[in-house]
Design a protein around this motif. Structure first.
Motif, PDB file in Angstrom:
ATOM      1  N   ARG A 120       0.646  -1.202  -0.026  1.00 28.50           N
ATOM      2  CA  ARG A 120       0.495  -0.225   0.094  1.00 28.50           C
ATOM      3  C   ARG A 120       0.601   1.026  -0.169  1.00 28.50           C
ATOM      4  N   ASN A 124      -0.845   1.319  -4.223  1.00 29.24           N
ATOM      5  CA  ASN A 124      -1.945   0.379  -4.251  1.00 29.24           C
ATOM      6  C   ASN A 124      -3.440   0.903  -3.666  1.00 29.24           C
ATOM      7  N   THR A 125      -3.716   0.882  -4.293  1.00 27.51           N
ATOM      8  CA  THR A 125      -5.465   0.298  -3.291  1.00 27.51           C
ATOM      9  C   THR A 125      -5.033  -0.984  -3.237  1.00 27.51           C
ATOM     10  N   LYS A 126      -6.534  -0.474  -2.304  1.00 22.28           N
ATOM     11  CA  LYS A 126      -7.155  -2.071  -1.650  1.00 22.28           C
ATOM     12  C   LYS A 126      -7.541  -3.214  -2.709  1.00 22.28           C
TER      13      LYS A 126
END
Length: 212
Positions: A120, A124-126
């Protein structure tokens, strides 16, 4: 019919299991934890009981919609839920959800949370963390979960027998009908097919583990 229903149920169970297991990892939501706890009961309840639990609300919805269409439009919708494969598929998912969920949840717990934090921090997103980090690491667990659900759905009899539409048979029902008539020779063919189909995913899994 057997392979189609079992494969579809396995895919749905995997998708729901990923959603619940990853949701539990991301949040401390009591709702998700309660859903996971409730899903455990499905595997411990007999298939016939689950079938009746599915049939009653589905039949109520079917009859309500049918009565409404008859009253306002003069047409009948029929039993599109309780009289179709949707009811069987729903019963399979309810009954075997915890098989897939338990496997994926245990596999996800082996991935260190620090890997999530590092991924993250790279922006980067979830959802990207799930698709690019977790899914490649969970391939083995997902494959095992799919095989467990697939094999159990292949041989599920009580729920299928109660919920099946007219002229809709599976291998388990075919074997049951022949065995009930004491036609054991004819029942042996379907039984062997169930065994062979159940062995194929296990062979694939063993090769996957060996190669990895």
């Amino acid at each position: 019919n057997s392979v189609f229903l079992a494969f579809l149920a396995a895919c749905i169970v995997i998708i729901i299991s990923l959603f619940l297991a990853y949701g539990k990892r991301l949040t401390r939501s009591r709702i998700i934890r309660n859903v996971i706890s409730i899903s455990k009961f499905g595997y411990g309840v007999p298939g016939a009981v689950i079938a009746m639990g599915v049939l009653i609300p589905f039949a109520f919805v079917d009859n309500t919609i049918d009565n409404w269409l008859r009253y306002y439009f003069g047409i009948s919708s029929g039993l599109f839920l309780s009289g179709s494969g949707i009811a069987i598929l729903f019963a399979y998912v309810v009954r075997f959800l915890y098989l897939g969920l338990g496997q994926i949840e245990s596999s996800l717990e082996k991935i260190s949370p620090t890997m999530d934090i590092a991924f993250r921090c790279l922006g980067n997103t979830k959802s990207e963390t799930l698709s690019r980090l977790h899914l490649p690491l969970l391939r083995g667990g997902i494959l095992v979960a799919g095989i467990l659900v697939f094999v159990d759905c292949m041989k599920e009899l009580p729920a299928t027998l109660i919920l099946r539409p007219f002229n809709f048979d599976t291998l388990a029902i075919n074997v049951y009908q022949y065995a009930s008539d004491e036609m054991l020779g004819e029942a042996a063919t379907g039984s062997l097919i169930i065994v062979v189909i159940g062995l194929i995913p296990v062979i694939i899994l063993s090769r996957f583990i060996k190669n990895s």
